[in-house]
Enzyme design. Sequence first.
Site, short mmCIF file in Angstrom:
data_model
loop_
_atom_site.label_atom_id
_atom_site.label_comp_id
_atom_site.label_asym_id
_atom_site.label_seq_id
_atom_site.Cartn_x
_atom_site.Cartn_y
_atom_site.Cartn_z
CB THR A 1 7.81 61.54 -82.46
OG1 THR A 1 6.24 61.48 -81.70
CG2 THR A 1 8.54 60.66 -81.67
CG PHE B 1 0.70 56.17 -80.52
CD1 PHE B 1 0.74 57.14 -79.44
CD2 PHE B 1 2.17 55.69 -80.61
CE1 PHE B 1 1.98 57.64 -79.04
CE2 PHE B 1 3.32 56.12 -79.87
CZ PHE B 1 3.05 56.90 -78.95
NE ARG C 1 -1.78 60.57 -87.00
CZ ARG C 1 -2.81 59.05 -87.14
NH1 ARG C 1 -3.63 57.79 -88.32
NH2 ARG C 1 -3.08 59.21 -86.19
CE LYS D 1 -7.61 58.95 -81.17
NZ LYS D 1 -7.23 60.07 -80.59
CE1 TYR E 1 -8.55 56.91 -72.95
CE2 TYR E 1 -10.20 56.89 -74.57
CZ TYR E 1 -8.94 56.97 -74.27
OH TYR E 1 -8.10 58.36 -74.30
CG ASP F 1 -7.12 50.13 -70.22
OD1 ASP F 1 -6.46 49.57 -71.75
OD2 ASP F 1 -7.80 50.72 -69.52
N GLY G 1 -19.54 24.56 -63.17
CA GLY G 1 -19.40 23.23 -62.83
C GLY G 1 -20.18 22.96 -61.14
CD GLN G 2 -17.66 21.03 -58.47
OE1 GLN G 2 -18.97 21.50 -57.09
NE2 GLN G 2 -16.97 20.45 -58.84
N1 CAO Z 1 6.21 63.61 -79.30
C1 CAO Z 1 5.29 63.87 -80.69
N2 CAO Z 1 4.11 63.29 -80.58
C2 CAO Z 1 3.58 62.17 -79.90
C3 CAO Z 1 3.76 61.79 -78.98
C4 CAO Z 1 5.76 62.25 -78.94
N3 CAO Z 1 6.91 62.05 -78.41
N4 CAO Z 1 3.19 60.48 -78.60
C5 CAO Z 1 2.40 61.04 -79.04
N5 CAO Z 1 2.53 61.43 -80.20
C6 CAO Z 1 1.28 62.27 -80.79
C7 CAO Z 1 1.03 60.66 -81.67
O1 CAO Z 1 2.34 61.00 -82.67
C8 CAO Z 1 -0.01 61.06 -81.95
O2 CAO Z 1 -0.69 62.76 -83.00
P1 CAO Z 1 -1.53 62.28 -84.54
O3 CAO Z 1 -2.71 61.77 -84.14
O4 CAO Z 1 -0.81 63.41 -84.72
O5 CAO Z 1 -0.97 61.42 -85.00
C9 CAO Z 1 -1.03 62.16 -80.59
O6 CAO Z 1 0.27 62.01 -79.95
C10 CAO Z 1 -1.98 60.96 -80.35
O7 CAO Z 1 -2.01 59.83 -80.03
P2 CAO Z 1 -3.46 59.16 -79.97
O8 CAO Z 1 -4.72 59.22 -81.14
O9 CAO Z 1 -3.07 57.47 -79.21
O10 CAO Z 1 -3.97 59.03 -78.25
P3 CAO Z 1 -5.19 59.63 -77.82
O11 CAO Z 1 -5.70 60.35 -76.80
O12 CAO Z 1 -6.20 60.88 -79.03
O13 CAO Z 1 -6.02 58.22 -77.95
C11 CAO Z 1 -6.35 55.90 -77.09
C12 CAO Z 1 -5.82 57.95 -76.63
C13 CAO Z 1 -6.38 55.09 -75.27
C14 CAO Z 1 -7.73 56.32 -77.05
C15 CAO Z 1 -5.55 55.35 -78.23
O14 CAO Z 1 -4.60 55.26 -78.03
C16 CAO Z 1 -5.90 53.83 -78.35
O15 CAO Z 1 -6.94 53.72 -79.04
N6 CAO Z 1 -4.90 53.47 -78.40
C17 CAO Z 1 -4.74 51.76 -78.42
C18 CAO Z 1 -5.75 51.08 -77.86
C19 CAO Z 1 -5.49 51.19 -76.28
O16 CAO Z 1 -4.78 51.32 -76.15
N7 CAO Z 1 -6.66 51.45 -75.35
C20 CAO Z 1 -5.95 51.75 -74.40
C21 CAO Z 1 -6.35 52.79 -73.63
S1 CAO Z 1 -6.34 52.84 -71.43
O17 CAO Z 1 -7.44 52.56 -71.28
#
Ligand code: CAO
Length: 415
Positions: free
Chosen positions: A74, A97, A104, A136, A138, A168, A248-249
């Site tokens: 993307t 994401f 973005r 972000k 987890y 999750d 309650g139980q």
């Molecule tokens: N091609 C190119 N780029 C891609 C892509 C693709 N097919 N798919 C994703 N990307 C890029 C995104 O555009 C993003 O880039 P930028 O930061 O430059 O905009 C990048 O990958 C990373 O995405 P991210 O920030 O979501 O990933 P991360 O690993 O840094 O964070 C997580 C992971 C889970 C903390 C974060 O996605 C988040 O907070 N998600 C929402 C809450 C959530 O679902 N948490 C549960 C996770 S399961 O425990």
Amino acid sequence: MSKALDGVRVLDFTHVQSGPTCTQLLAWFGADVIKVERPGEGDATRGQLRDIPGVDSLYFTMLNHNKRSITINTKNKKGLAVLDELIKTCDVLVENFAPGALDRMGITWDHIQKLNPRMIVASVKGFGPGPYEDCKVYENVAQCAGGSASTTGMDDGLPMVTGAQIGDSGTGLHLALGIVAALYQRNTTGRGQKVLAPMQDAVLNLCRVKLRDQQRLERTHTLHEYPQYPDGKFGDAVPRAGNASGGGQPGSILKCKGWETDPNAYIYFITQAAAWPAICRVIGEEEWITDEAYATPQARLLHLKPIFRRIEQWTMTKTKFEAMDILNKYDIPCGPILSMKEIAYEPALRETGTVVEVDHPTRGKYLTVGNPIKMSDSPTEVTRSPLLGEHTDEVLAQLGFGAADIAALRAEGAV
Ligand code: CAO
């Protein structure tokens, strides 16, 4: 046989656990789920917690059954154009994401609306609007921020996270329900809508009873079903209740025969009011049926600790399964503490399709958890997770790309 979500196409832009849990459920209900992954790497979980070098991890395979995988970059203009084609032809886009990542990429709500006003855009985020909306998140962060950790653990111990992935997988379940409701509403409005399931909110929803207890505590300054009663002290927030049911139980985890060496030789025992006479007979304390100190649920709240100690003297003479057999005869609610090993080999769970053996081309056979929701007219067959980009050509061809276009996209690193 048809499936409940036959004909629904899902653009699955999810990764890690929360989003994939949701889209896996939609796939099990019959939706065509097309997982979009970054070329070369794919979902980060493919390579995390690997038990076999170079093979998709169990973490990935167990969250991505029944899906197709297409790779799209993307960050490449032509890749984005392919994504637009998918947006035009899908009913739902699901993503989890980090906040702002989709915007973005240029995949804003307005952009999606222009391409496909019927599209439902469903998101998991850590938090809803407010001070932490850009964070972000987890699993364990959500458990802490949603009220689970402060109310879990022993009464004199640290806050505790639970093994159940309520942040999750729990949020993924909530999101799936929102998507199905939005699909239903679209039948009358003709429009898509945004569906948001913040992880904090989902965990809090699952901790609803603790917010109930917070308000009871503020009104009465005590919680009679908690282990702090009657001898301990209450502060101004709901305390950790150990293994007390807190409801309650009254209930507790009790030792069974073999507890000295087997870490799971325990049973959860509930002193349900209706079963009290039977409990007294089973443990040999028949006089407790009429004794004023024990005869009513209210009176028993003052003596829960000695009552459970006495019941435990009885459970320690039986294995957890022997105790289950005896207690069930008298409708006394109880449950064995089952290890993952016991669950993996439990024949009844295999028969219902809740534990399923799946074959995978590079991993071989492995166990997974099947669809926990059983529908009489929409049965689930669990099929293996896709290899990275396994269906790229197939999906592109369905979108109308010819072999030469696909080769060109690949040469440019767009897919
Ligand atoms: N091609 C190119 N780029 C891609 C892509 C693709 N097919 N798919 C994703 N990307 C890029 C995104 O555009 C993003 O880039 P930028 O930061 O430059 O905009 C990048 O990958 C990373 O995405 P991210 O920030 O979501 O990933 P991360 O690993 O840094 O964070 C997580 C992971 C889970 C903390 C974060 O996605 C988040 O907070 N998600 C929402 C809450 C959530 O679902 N948490 C549960 C996770 S399961 O425990």
